[in-house]
Design a protein around this motif. Structure first.
Motif, short mmCIF file in Angstrom:
data_model
loop_
_atom_site.label_atom_id
_atom_site.label_comp_id
_atom_site.label_asym_id
_atom_site.label_seq_id
_atom_site.Cartn_x
_atom_site.Cartn_y
_atom_site.Cartn_z
N ALA A 22 0.83 -1.21 0.00
CA ALA A 22 0.00 0.00 0.00
C ALA A 22 0.86 1.25 0.00
O ALA A 22 0.48 2.29 -0.53
CB ALA A 22 -0.94 0.00 1.21
N LEU A 23 2.04 1.17 0.62
CA LEU A 23 2.97 2.30 0.66
C LEU A 23 4.37 1.71 0.76
O LEU A 23 4.65 0.92 1.67
CB LEU A 23 2.67 3.19 1.87
CG LEU A 23 3.50 4.46 2.03
CD1 LEU A 23 3.19 5.46 0.90
CD2 LEU A 23 3.21 5.13 3.38
N MET A 76 3.37 6.70 12.08
CA MET A 76 2.35 6.25 11.12
C MET A 76 0.98 6.13 11.76
O MET A 76 0.02 5.74 11.10
CB MET A 76 2.73 4.88 10.53
CG MET A 76 4.02 4.80 9.75
SD MET A 76 4.13 5.90 8.30
CE MET A 76 2.95 5.14 7.15
N MET A 100 -0.22 -3.64 7.64
CA MET A 100 0.92 -3.79 8.53
C MET A 100 1.94 -2.70 8.21
O MET A 100 2.36 -2.54 7.07
CB MET A 100 1.54 -5.18 8.35
CG MET A 100 2.68 -5.45 9.32
SD MET A 100 3.27 -7.15 9.25
CE MET A 100 4.06 -7.15 7.64
N ALA A 101 2.33 -1.95 9.25
CA ALA A 101 3.39 -0.94 9.11
C ALA A 101 4.70 -1.58 9.55
O ALA A 101 4.77 -2.18 10.63
CB ALA A 101 3.07 0.26 9.99
N VAL A 102 5.74 -1.51 8.70
CA VAL A 102 7.04 -2.08 9.07
C VAL A 102 8.15 -1.06 8.85
O VAL A 102 8.10 -0.24 7.93
CB VAL A 102 7.38 -3.37 8.28
CG1 VAL A 102 6.33 -4.44 8.47
CG2 VAL A 102 7.61 -3.09 6.82
N SER A 103 9.16 -1.13 9.72
CA SER A 103 10.32 -0.25 9.60
C SER A 103 11.51 -0.95 10.22
O SER A 103 11.38 -1.64 11.23
CB SER A 103 10.05 1.07 10.32
OG SER A 103 11.19 1.89 10.29
N ASP A 112 8.61 6.54 3.42
CA ASP A 112 7.91 7.11 4.57
C ASP A 112 8.51 6.52 5.84
O ASP A 112 9.53 5.83 5.79
CB ASP A 112 6.39 6.80 4.46
CG ASP A 112 5.56 7.91 5.07
OD1 ASP A 112 5.76 8.24 6.26
OD2 ASP A 112 4.70 8.46 4.37
N ASP A 113 7.92 6.81 7.01
CA ASP A 113 8.47 6.27 8.25
C ASP A 113 8.35 4.75 8.28
O ASP A 113 9.20 4.06 8.84
CB ASP A 113 7.77 6.90 9.45
CG ASP A 113 8.09 8.38 9.56
OD1 ASP A 113 9.26 8.70 9.76
OD2 ASP A 113 7.17 9.20 9.43
N CYS A 114 7.27 4.24 7.72
CA CYS A 114 7.07 2.79 7.61
C CYS A 114 6.56 2.49 6.21
O CYS A 114 5.97 3.35 5.56
CB CYS A 114 6.00 2.31 8.60
SG CYS A 114 6.44 2.40 10.34
N ALA A 115 6.79 1.26 5.76
CA ALA A 115 6.04 0.74 4.63
C ALA A 115 4.69 0.25 5.15
O ALA A 115 4.57 -0.15 6.31
CB ALA A 115 6.79 -0.41 3.97
N LEU A 116 3.66 0.30 4.30
CA LEU A 116 2.34 -0.22 4.67
C LEU A 116 2.04 -1.41 3.76
O LEU A 116 1.98 -1.26 2.54
CB LEU A 116 1.27 0.86 4.52
CG LEU A 116 1.40 2.05 5.48
CD1 LEU A 116 0.31 3.09 5.18
CD2 LEU A 116 1.32 1.61 6.94
N LEU A 117 1.84 -2.57 4.37
CA LEU A 117 1.75 -3.83 3.64
C LEU A 117 0.42 -4.50 3.92
O LEU A 117 -0.08 -4.46 5.04
CB LEU A 117 2.90 -4.75 4.06
CG LEU A 117 4.29 -4.11 3.96
CD1 LEU A 117 5.35 -5.00 4.60
CD2 LEU A 117 4.63 -3.81 2.51
N VAL A 142 10.67 -3.53 0.35
CA VAL A 142 9.65 -2.56 0.80
C VAL A 142 10.18 -1.52 1.78
O VAL A 142 9.46 -0.59 2.14
CB VAL A 142 8.43 -3.27 1.44
CG1 VAL A 142 7.69 -4.10 0.40
CG2 VAL A 142 8.85 -4.13 2.63
N ARG A 180 3.67 10.92 5.27
CA ARG A 180 4.39 12.19 5.14
C ARG A 180 3.66 13.11 4.18
O ARG A 180 3.79 14.32 4.25
CB ARG A 180 5.81 11.92 4.63
CG ARG A 180 6.66 11.18 5.65
CD ARG A 180 8.10 11.06 5.21
NE ARG A 180 8.88 10.37 6.24
CZ ARG A 180 10.18 10.18 6.20
NH1 ARG A 180 10.88 10.62 5.18
NH2 ARG A 180 10.81 9.55 7.18
N ASP A 202 8.90 5.05 14.69
CA ASP A 202 8.41 5.02 13.30
C ASP A 202 6.97 4.50 13.24
O ASP A 202 6.20 4.92 12.36
CB ASP A 202 9.31 4.13 12.44
CG ASP A 202 10.62 4.83 12.10
OD1 ASP A 202 10.60 6.02 11.74
OD2 ASP A 202 11.68 4.18 12.20
#
Lengths: 319, 319
Positions: A26-27, B81, B44-47, A31-36, A121, B148, B77
């Motif tokens: 999704a992103l 988000m 899911m947000a990942v960093s 950014d600060d995180c990837a969105l999966l 990602v 962002r 992070d």
């Protein structure tokens, strides 16, 4: 303070930003995180692996070889769970960020990732002694995941491909052997391990337990057995050895490296003896090397093996 | 080969294996992968973040401080988000695996993880120059994620907490300042940043864009603005400064560090001016430091700021 020249942000954008296009993303990077978007009705398999210069690879190793080893080793953990790959992240620590290093690294990494159907990602790029970590994410139905636990007495002990090639490849690098077809093959097995994804998927419902071989088959089979409080009887003549390994090392050394060499990233799995005929129809070659026993420990042609002999990063060297 | 003494496997088992109990963890540490159950109907947000000795922290830094910085920075992070934390993995590279280092590190890491409601689910431990990577995973409804991108002309520019403390804390370490209440406060802000998770969650539906401050507010606000091709007018008198920072550094240096100091791990976000009254009800203190402008670039009391001045790991030092 400081004036960015070829700065971190620009580097990441230039080499990695285009890599994350997929319907499940999704992103992506930036950014600060990837969105999966996780797969519905499956569990997510995750594993993180690190390669450190001087520990896992020789100083001066070509960046494209680091890319293939990093992804090969990491994705192998997904294969060992019977998971299909989805995404990975990269933590890259470099003494200096140069285009001469980053361009071949990124090009190779993205090409291998595409071949393995896994998407970059996110990541972090920092300055320091050369080191690379990849976290891989995949999906598998929870009741189909291949765990280390689950072997039963009488199960066959099987391995994919051939063993010991990677250790021999390292040896040719350490000894700076002149190039030849044999040396090239062995070095490719060390530098670019093939994760056994197709076999991992095909083993859903067949294997009772599975592990990938990163510390030598004796050590990794040992982990599998410890999880079930069982043992195994192996037949040394059945170890699958490549002609190149035999040509380079001779039978005795080849067998030793096959047992303890590490980093082959083949799968070691168990399955009921009734499945033996099924093994020939698996997408990659499989050899039966022994059988699960109720007697703890591993025996080679009936002789107990003392110690695992695998590779332990923190083991003290003993002479 | 080698004989394990206090080996990798034993170390990991001893210090980290108990950490991963949660209903969302189908299989924790100890197999080729962890198996995790994603939240339904959320993304899911990942960093992934890395700390390297000599780049991000001084040699000899206490292991418990590394644990708190690593998790604080990584989880920040997720806060940025608007995601709630779920799991993390740890890639740990150590010159030597000793109980004297691992015990306080692991104890601190697990305690902080529990306080942040995030579970350790996997990792890799290798030998090499000291370096730590954490990958964090959280969940957020896709349409509620704080990106962002999204700021609009007229939006307020806001920050949580106070700025510049972390940079001052580093200064006290570099100068080996004697302990005092002020020095202790500033070092704690450097060593143990507080991810603004509660505010991140509360900003869902309020903030139009959000970033966490890891490179200084000018640099990170710059990333946010670049994503929307906008600018901002900031009022220097509105920068939130702690009494401890003012006492240690004086107003002028405090403002400089607040703008460019990096590693505060506060949130910088934008919201419509109509939301101003809502800001007071957020769970953590928020200051309005400026407003979004259609004119690109950042101005401080009307004066253009040249260059971001944030921290870039690969920037060339210029004297």
């Amino acid at each position: 303070m400081s004036t960015p020249s070829l700065g971190e942000f620009e580097l990441i954008r230039r080499y990695f930003a285009e890599a994350s296009t997929d319907a499940s993303v999704a992103l992506g990077i930036g950014d600060d995180c990837a969105l999966l978007i996780p797969a519905p009705d499956e569990v997510m398999a995750v594993s993180i692996d690190t390669l450190v210069e001087g520990t896992h690879f020789l100083p001066g190793t070509a960046p494209e070889h680091l890319a293939s080893r990093l992804l090969g080793a990491s994705v192998s953990d997904l294969a060992a769970m019977g998971a299909r790959p989805a995404w990975f992240t990269l933590a890259l620590t470099l003494p200096e960020a140069t285009e001469a290093w980053l361009e071949p690294f990124a090009t190779s990494l993205i090409a291998i990732a595409n071949a393995l159907n896994i998407r970059l990602v996110g990541g972090d790029t920092t300055r320091g002694p050369l080191s690379l970590s990849a976290q891989v994410h995949g999906f598998v139905p929870v009741d189909k995941a291949l765990r280390r636990q689950g072997a039963a007495v009488g199960d066959l002990v099987c391995v994919t491909g051939t063993l010991g090639d990677s250790r021999a490849g390292l040896e040719t690098l350490l000894k700076q052997e002149p190039q030849s077809a044999t040396v090239d093959y062995l070095q490719a097995r060390f530098n670019a391990p093939t994760p056994r994804l197709k076999t991992g998927l095909a083993l859903r419902g067949i294997a009772t337990a599975c592990v990938d071989i990163s510390d030598g088959v004796l050590a990794d089979l040992g982990h599998l057995l410890n999880n079930s409080a069982l043992g195994a009887d192996l037949n040394i003549d059945t170890l699958p050895l490549s002609p190149q390994l035999l040509a380079y090392a001779g039978l005795k050394q080849a067998q030793q490296w096959a047992l303890t060499g590490g980093e082959d990233f083949e799968l070691c799995f168990t399955c009921p003896a009734s499945m033996q005929d099924t093994l020939a129809s698996l997408p990659e070659p499989v050899a039966v090397i022994g059988q699960i026993s109720p007697v703890p420990g591993i025996r080679l042609d009936g002789q107990p093996v003392s110690g695992a002999g695998g590779y332990d990063h923190f083991a003290k060297e003993s002479s």
